[in-house]
Design a protein around this motif. Structure first.
Motif, PDB file in Angstrom:
ATOM      1  N   THR A  73      -9.316  -4.588   1.389  1.00  0.00           N
ATOM      2  CA  THR A  73      -8.193  -4.793   2.247  1.00  0.00           C
ATOM      3  C   THR A  73      -8.285  -3.846   3.539  1.00  0.00           C
ATOM      4  OG1 THR A  73      -6.447  -3.478   1.174  1.00  0.00           O
ATOM      5  CG2 THR A  73      -6.713  -5.933   0.488  1.00  0.00           C
ATOM      6  N   TRP A  76      -7.481  -5.294   6.884  1.00  0.00           N
ATOM      7  CA  TRP A  76      -6.023  -6.511   6.944  1.00  0.00           C
ATOM      8  C   TRP A  76      -5.224  -5.551   7.837  1.00  0.00           C
ATOM      9  CZ3 TRP A  76      -3.985  -8.971   1.991  1.00  0.00           C
ATOM     10  CH2 TRP A  76      -5.108  -9.695   1.280  1.00  0.00           C
ATOM     11  N   ARG A  77      -4.266  -6.422   8.326  1.00  0.00           N
ATOM     12  CA  ARG A  77      -3.185  -5.487   9.161  1.00  0.00           C
ATOM     13  C   ARG A  77      -2.290  -4.858   8.010  1.00  0.00           C
ATOM     14  NH1 ARG A  77      -3.281  -6.600  14.485  1.00  0.00           N
ATOM     15  NH2 ARG A  77      -1.062  -5.517  14.606  1.00  0.00           N
ATOM     16  N   ARG A  79       0.983  -3.833   7.922  1.00  0.00           N
ATOM     17  CA  ARG A  79       2.266  -4.671   7.342  1.00  0.00           C
ATOM     18  C   ARG A  79       2.002  -6.008   6.580  1.00  0.00           C
ATOM     19  NH1 ARG A  79       6.805  -6.154  11.699  1.00  0.00           N
ATOM     20  NH2 ARG A  79       5.486  -7.758  12.371  1.00  0.00           N
ATOM     21  N   SER A  80       1.031  -6.298   6.615  1.00  0.00           N
ATOM     22  CA  SER A  80       0.637  -7.526   5.918  1.00  0.00           C
ATOM     23  C   SER A  80       0.445  -7.203   4.348  1.00  0.00           C
ATOM     24  CB  SER A  80      -0.602  -8.434   6.482  1.00  0.00           C
ATOM     25  OG  SER A  80      -0.061  -9.258   7.839  1.00  0.00           O
ATOM     26  N   LEU A  83       3.739  -5.916   2.842  1.00  0.00           N
ATOM     27  CA  LEU A  83       4.350  -6.929   2.351  1.00  0.00           C
ATOM     28  C   LEU A  83       3.896  -7.676   1.114  1.00  0.00           C
ATOM     29  CD1 LEU A  83       5.203  -8.504   6.021  1.00  0.00           C
ATOM     30  CD2 LEU A  83       6.658  -7.647   4.104  1.00  0.00           C
ATOM     31  N   LEU A  84       2.788  -7.801   1.005  1.00  0.00           N
ATOM     32  CA  LEU A  84       2.148  -8.346  -0.162  1.00  0.00           C
ATOM     33  C   LEU A  84       2.243  -7.587  -1.103  1.00  0.00           C
ATOM     34  CD1 LEU A  84       0.149 -10.595  -1.406  1.00  0.00           C
ATOM     35  CD2 LEU A  84      -1.910  -9.313  -0.833  1.00  0.00           C
ATOM     36  N   LEU A 186       9.942  -6.284   7.731  1.00  0.00           N
ATOM     37  CA  LEU A 186      10.070  -7.422   8.878  1.00  0.00           C
ATOM     38  C   LEU A 186      10.589  -6.920   9.982  1.00  0.00           C
ATOM     39  CD1 LEU A 186       9.892 -10.722   6.779  1.00  0.00           C
ATOM     40  CD2 LEU A 186       7.886  -9.568   8.116  1.00  0.00           C
ATOM     41  N   ASP A 191       3.792  -2.935  13.015  1.00  0.00           N
ATOM     42  CA  ASP A 191       2.640  -3.421  12.477  1.00  0.00           C
ATOM     43  C   ASP A 191       1.456  -2.544  13.022  1.00  0.00           C
ATOM     44  OD1 ASP A 191       0.782  -4.777  10.717  1.00  0.00           O
ATOM     45  OD2 ASP A 191       0.925  -6.621  11.952  1.00  0.00           O
TER      46      ASP A 191
END
Length: 391
Positions: A73, A76-77, A79-80, A83-84, A186, A191
């Motif tokens: 990953t 991947w960004r 923060r995403s 969050l996951l 959030l 991010d």
């Protein structure tokens, strides 16, 4: 221009505390079963030793999950991915809360542990990207605050609440904390993009980077020595005729929290002497344990000093790993450090168990002494590439 410069020198406290809360959630999810074994045993219809495996499989998930998932990953960004990960805690802590099937609970604990491995592999890198160079160490210290707080207050508070609301409701409450944390992330956490494919580096290339292997060895040695003592702290203190274990652990935890604040103020300029000084102090702790069997004051001093040593360990070691590699390799390097750290937890428990049966608790300080001396030698010789202080 002055406003921007001043902003760059400020710590984004709300965002860093969101990271600290993520670390708190990860560690709390791991250690809660340790204080709930009788209730878990009854609720799941298994023995207490089988209930104890809920912690074991969590640690296994952390060891197995960090490197492959962080690697897969990396584009991947950030923060995403975070969050996951927090969402994974929500899902699998909820399953733990409602499951009456032991195997299902084990599976839930394993995947929660995988999420924890990802957390430990990305928290430091995330915190470092939020601040300017001169504040990176302090940012990491704040992001790591969840570790000593969870160890000091999380387990006793969780055990107490479990007696009031039951262990299922307690895990449900932890899930609610995860849900609230998603909103906090959030709201306050900036991010950042992941790595581009052209900047990706392999795990083996990071592992072979000069300075990384000595640091990983010190992580393994330091945490193995720590966990030999910490896992079996009850029989160790009992051998000294000390029964106020909860009180001493509270003192230990408070010292850890104080240490985290102090390390945060100094780490950006003095990381190398802090690492070396911490190892020397831990060696002194083992000697105090070895020679203070008839002097309770020596044991109290050892506990306080040990708390100071452990409180800053995560910040110092994670920062050392991050400083040893190029920026595009930080997350991979930190996932290697996280995996080594969790492996050391298992090593400490296993080695301590063997020593307990073969040589008794009096052997713990001496084995820890030998391991830590080796770590100090490696850290001292790694000046050129690892454990460097900023100029």
């Amino acid at each position: 221009m002055n406003t921007n410069a001043n902003a760059a020198k400020r710590l984004p406290i709300a965002g860093l505390l969101a990271l600290a809360m993520t670390g708190f959630l990860a560690l709390l999810s791991e250690i809660l079963p340790a204080g709930l074994l009788p209730q878990l045993s009854q609720g799941l219809g298994v023995s207490q030793s089988m209930a104890g495996q809920l912690t074991t499989v969590y640690a296994i998930g952390s060891v197995l999950g960090a490197v492959p998932i962080i690697t897969a990953t990396r584009n991947w960004r950030r923060r995403s991915l975070l969050l996951l990960t927090v969402g994974t805690f929500f899902v699998f802590n909820t399953i733990t809360a409602i499951s009456s099937i032991y195997i299902l609970t084990l599976i839930a604990r394993f995947f929660a542990g995988v999420a924890a491995g990802v957390v430990w592999g990305m928290l430091t890198g995330y915190a470092r990207r939020m601040v300017s160079d001169e504040l990176k160490g302090r940012a990491v210290s704040i992001a790591m605050m969840g570790i000593p707080i969870a160890l000091t207050f999380g387990l006793p508070l969780g055990t107490f609440l479990s007696s009031l609301i039951g262990w299922r409701s307690l895990f449900g409450a932890v899930s609610l904390v995860a849900a609230a944390l998603i909103g906090w992330i959030l709201w306050k956490l900036p991010d950042f993009p992941g790595q581009s494919a052209k900047n990706s580096v392999s795990v083996m290339k990071v592992f072979r980077t000069p300075g990384v292997r000595p640091i990983l060895f010190v992580v393994l040695a330091w945490m193995t020595a720590h966990n030999i003592l910490y896992t079996y702290i009850s029989p160790l203190l009992s051998s000294f005729g000390i029964n106020k274990i909860e009180f001493l652990l509270l003192i230990y935890g408070i010292a850890s929290i104080v240490s985290t604040f102090l390390i945060g103020r100094l780490i950006d300029r003095y990381s190398r002497p802090l690492v070396l000084g911490s190892l020397v102090a831990f060696i002194l702790v083992t000697l105090l344990f070895a020679f203070s069997s008839s002097l309770p004051v020596g044991i109290y001093i050892a506990i306080i000093l040990w708390g100071f040593v452990f409180g800053g360990a995560a910040s110092l070691l994670q920062t050392s790993v991050a400083e040893a590699v190029h920026e595009e390799a930080v997350d991979i390097a930190l996932s290697l450090s996280s995996t080594t750290w969790n492996f050391a937890i298992a090593c400490g428990g296993a080695v301590g168990g063997i020593l307990l049966n073969a040589a008794g608790v009096n052997s713990f300080p001496w084995v820890g002494f030998i391991i830590l001396v080796l770590a100090l030698i490696v850290a001292f010789k790694a000046k050129k590439y690892g454990f460097k202080s900023k100029r």
